[in-house]
Design a protein around this motif. Structure first.
Motif, PDB file in Angstrom:
ATOM      1  N   LEU A  58      50.747  45.666  54.931  1.00 45.99           N
ATOM      2  CA  LEU A  58      49.904  46.859  54.772  1.00 45.99           C
ATOM      3  C   LEU A  58      50.682  47.889  53.965  1.00 45.99           C
ATOM      4  CD1 LEU A  58      48.512  47.257  58.424  1.00 45.99           C
ATOM      5  CD2 LEU A  58      47.290  46.368  56.426  1.00 45.99           C
ATOM      6  N   LEU A  59      50.166  48.212  52.788  1.00 49.67           N
ATOM      7  CA  LEU A  59      50.858  49.142  51.892  1.00 49.67           C
ATOM      8  C   LEU A  59      50.139  50.481  51.868  1.00 49.67           C
ATOM      9  CD1 LEU A  59      51.141  46.782  48.765  1.00 49.67           C
ATOM     10  CD2 LEU A  59      52.851  47.082  50.540  1.00 49.67           C
ATOM     11  N   ILE A 165      39.432  42.941  45.968  1.00 51.37           N
ATOM     12  CA  ILE A 165      39.249  44.335  46.373  1.00 51.37           C
ATOM     13  C   ILE A 165      37.779  44.744  46.451  1.00 51.37           C
ATOM     14  CG2 ILE A 165      39.669  46.744  45.669  1.00 51.37           C
ATOM     15  CD1 ILE A 165      42.482  45.899  44.808  1.00 51.37           C
ATOM     16  N   SER A 166      36.992  44.402  45.432  1.00 50.71           N
ATOM     17  CA  SER A 166      35.601  44.867  45.444  1.00 50.71           C
ATOM     18  C   SER A 166      34.618  43.811  45.933  1.00 50.71           C
ATOM     19  CB  SER A 166      35.200  45.345  44.052  1.00 50.71           C
ATOM     20  OG  SER A 166      35.206  44.255  43.156  1.00 50.71           O
ATOM     21  N   SER A 167      35.122  42.700  46.450  1.00 53.09           N
ATOM     22  CA  SER A 167      34.231  41.638  46.928  1.00 53.09           C
ATOM     23  C   SER A 167      34.363  41.412  48.436  1.00 53.09           C
ATOM     24  CB  SER A 167      34.563  40.334  46.180  1.00 53.09           C
ATOM     25  OG  SER A 167      33.835  39.255  46.697  1.00 53.09           O
ATOM     26  N   PHE A 168      35.556  41.648  48.949  1.00 58.89           N
ATOM     27  CA  PHE A 168      35.826  41.439  50.371  1.00 58.89           C
ATOM     28  C   PHE A 168      34.822  42.227  51.230  1.00 58.89           C
ATOM     29  CE2 PHE A 168      38.434  42.866  54.162  1.00 58.89           C
ATOM     30  CZ  PHE A 168      38.368  41.649  54.822  1.00 58.89           C
ATOM     31  N   ILE A 185      43.461  43.365  48.955  1.00 55.93           N
ATOM     32  CA  ILE A 185      42.301  44.215  49.283  1.00 55.93           C
ATOM     33  C   ILE A 185      42.738  45.679  49.316  1.00 55.93           C
ATOM     34  CG2 ILE A 185      41.070  42.437  50.601  1.00 55.93           C
ATOM     35  CD1 ILE A 185      42.071  43.919  53.162  1.00 55.93           C
ATOM     36  N   SER A 186      41.781  46.586  49.342  1.00 57.46           N
ATOM     37  CA  SER A 186      42.140  47.990  49.535  1.00 57.46           C
ATOM     38  C   SER A 186      41.081  48.730  50.329  1.00 57.46           C
ATOM     39  CB  SER A 186      42.446  48.688  48.204  1.00 57.46           C
ATOM     40  OG  SER A 186      41.275  48.913  47.491  1.00 57.46           O
ATOM     41  N   SER A 187      41.441  49.930  50.789  1.00 55.61           N
ATOM     42  CA  SER A 187      40.668  50.609  51.831  1.00 55.61           C
ATOM     43  C   SER A 187      39.360  51.252  51.378  1.00 55.61           C
ATOM     44  CB  SER A 187      41.550  51.684  52.491  1.00 55.61           C
ATOM     45  OG  SER A 187      42.052  52.587  51.508  1.00 55.61           O
ATOM     46  N   ILE A 201      47.589  39.729  51.686  1.00 56.13           N
ATOM     47  CA  ILE A 201      47.548  38.720  52.744  1.00 56.13           C
ATOM     48  C   ILE A 201      47.948  37.394  52.116  1.00 56.13           C
ATOM     49  CG2 ILE A 201      46.053  37.496  54.405  1.00 56.13           C
ATOM     50  CD1 ILE A 201      44.987  40.897  53.134  1.00 56.13           C
ATOM     51  N   VAL A 202      48.950  36.744  52.662  1.00 59.18           N
ATOM     52  CA  VAL A 202      49.414  35.482  52.067  1.00 59.18           C
ATOM     53  C   VAL A 202      49.416  34.372  53.108  1.00 59.18           C
ATOM     54  CG1 VAL A 202      50.866  36.627  50.336  1.00 59.18           C
ATOM     55  CG2 VAL A 202      51.869  35.967  52.525  1.00 59.18           C
ATOM     56  N   ASN A 203      49.182  33.150  52.669  1.00 56.78           N
ATOM     57  CA  ASN A 203      49.288  32.025  53.602  1.00 56.78           C
ATOM     58  C   ASN A 203      50.770  31.734  53.847  1.00 56.78           C
ATOM     59  OD1 ASN A 203      50.121  30.585  51.340  1.00 56.78           O
ATOM     60  ND2 ASN A 203      48.216  29.439  51.139  1.00 56.78           N
ATOM     61  N   ASN A 204      51.031  30.863  54.822  1.00 58.05           N
ATOM     62  CA  ASN A 204      52.404  30.669  55.260  1.00 58.05           C
ATOM     63  C   ASN A 204      53.312  30.110  54.165  1.00 58.05           C
ATOM     64  OD1 ASN A 204      54.636  29.212  57.142  1.00 58.05           O
ATOM     65  ND2 ASN A 204      53.742  31.046  58.060  1.00 58.05           N
ATOM     66  N   GLN A 205      52.736  29.244  53.344  1.00 57.69           N
ATOM     67  CA  GLN A 205      53.504  28.651  52.248  1.00 57.69           C
ATOM     68  C   GLN A 205      53.952  29.727  51.250  1.00 57.69           C
ATOM     69  OE1 GLN A 205      51.055  25.568  50.673  1.00 57.69           O
ATOM     70  NE2 GLN A 205      52.451  25.126  48.991  1.00 57.69           N
ATOM     71  N   THR A 206      53.041  30.631  50.935  1.00 56.95           N
ATOM     72  CA  THR A 206      53.348  31.709  49.986  1.00 56.95           C
ATOM     73  C   THR A 206      54.318  32.711  50.616  1.00 56.95           C
ATOM     74  OG1 THR A 206      51.140  31.386  49.116  1.00 56.95           O
ATOM     75  CG2 THR A 206      52.284  33.369  48.392  1.00 56.95           C
TER      76      THR A 206
END
Ligand SMILES: *Cc1c(COP(=O)(O)O)cnc(C)c1O
Length: 359
Positions: A58-59, A165-168, A185-187, A201-206
């Protein structure tokens, strides 16, 4: 007159969000606040259908910082990246990568078009290690097919980074099923919160790939965000107010159900598109997101005047466009706290402008 926003972000906020933003914020280096962050992380993963072992940073920053953070933490100078560019946000990825002097290939799309499999095919044997895409190119209103892009990335063994960002929350988004490795994504878009918070958000591999990178960053070092989040915290002072808004919104979304949230946005978009069929507009996109409708003015090139009149005389704020289509196009958002009744208000304003000979 209170303005009504038909923008793509910031958008009309929900009553609960406004209530929370009027309250005193708490001190945040506490167990109570860690619990809030932990719940946000869990709920975000649920909303994008990614596994529990995925990681969330979270940035406190706008969405562009999360784009940059994803680019500079996941990749380095040994990578070769393919960037799909359909407009301004695709070009932003290009600009970021150029600053880092990355090796990039750019797949430039025609206005309003999605990438075809023939176009993608050309990049198959070029040693591409990562693909960057804005799943909904907000500047033109084109939604790409996440599933087929994910298949392509899987086939060529590339890391798939998606700016959603604009689709989630407006369109279906299946992070794991579509082989997406990182989501941005953003707020201030469909979450309908204050601007100022973004997430990677990244999967475990990334996540593992990031933790092994030797390149160094300071504010945007995702390793620090992931390490701190193990105890529900952030490396620096976080946007405490937006965190509380985010927690509330996600709880709401999870209780309504993500499918319902997407469906109500879709209904608003479909309703608007149906109601403008008699107006002198065309929709210059072959694949629309539920989040927004781009409208091209058929009879005039006075989009900035229409923008001003809608704002001043009707209390309605739509989204202007930039670049060469500045006077030819407007964008209408369907995200945030708006209703079918609000759509009618906008349609009436358009009809009025038409009767006045302006449209
Ligand atoms: C809004 C948006 C961003 C983020 O822009 P910021 O102004 O930095 O928050 C990035 N990508 C897309 C596709 C967007 O719609």
């Amino acid at each position: 007159m209170e303005e009504l926003l038909f923008t793509v972000g910031p958008v009309q906020m929900y009553e609960n969000t406004k209530k929370i933003s009027a309250q005193q914020i708490p001190y945040f280096r506490t167990n109570e606040f860690s619990k809030i962050n932990n719940r946000i992380v869990e709920n975000l993963k649920k909303c994008m259908f990614t596994s529990q072992d995925s990681k969330v940073a979270l940035l406190t920053a706008s969405g562009t910082a999360a784009m940059e953070a994803a680019v500079c933490n996941i990749f380095n100078n040994n990578d070769k990246l393919l960037i799909i560019v359909g407009g301004g946000f695709g070009r932003r990825f290009v600009d970021i990568c150029r600053k880092y002097e990355y090796n990039i290939e750019v797949l430039e799309l025609e206005q309003g078009k999605v990438p075809t499999s023939e176009q993608l095919e050309r990049y198959k044997d070029r040693g591409i290690t990562g693909v960057l895409v804005n799943i909904h190119e907000t500047s033109t209103g084109v939604l790409y097919d996440g599933k087929s892009l994910g298949n392509f990335c899987h086939e060529i063994g590339a890391v798939f980074v998606v700016d959603a960002i604009s689709s989630f929350l407006a369109d279906e988004y299946k992070m794991d099923e579509w082989n997406i490795d990182a989501t941005i994504i953003s707020s201030q878009k469909a979450l309908a919160l204050h601007p100022g918070m973004a997430a990677v958000i990244v999967n475990n591999q990334t996540y593992k790939k990031i933790m092994c990178q030797t390149t160094s960053h300071y504010y945007l070092d995702l390793k620090e965000y992931f390490r701190n989040m193990e105890r529900g915290q952030t490396p620096f002072t976080t946007a405490v107010g937006i965190t509380l808004q985010l927690d509330d919104r996600l709880k709401q979304i999870c209780s309504i159900g993500i499918d319902h949230v997407i469906e109500s946005t879709r209904e608003l978009a479909v309703d608007f598109r149906k109601k403008i069929s008699e107006l002198p507009f065309s929709i210059p996109s072959e694949s629309l997101s539920n989040a927004m409708t781009p409208i091209k003015l058929n009879n005039t090139e006075n989009a900035s005047r229409i923008f001003e009149l809608l704002k001043k005389e009707y209390g309605i704020v739509v989204n202007p466009c930039g670049g060469t289509v500045k006077e030819k196009m407007l964008r209408i958002g369907h995200i945030g706290n708006i209703t079918i009744g609000d759509n009618d208000r906008l349609i009436h304003a358009f009809i009025d402008l038409q009767n006045r000979g302006i449209l």
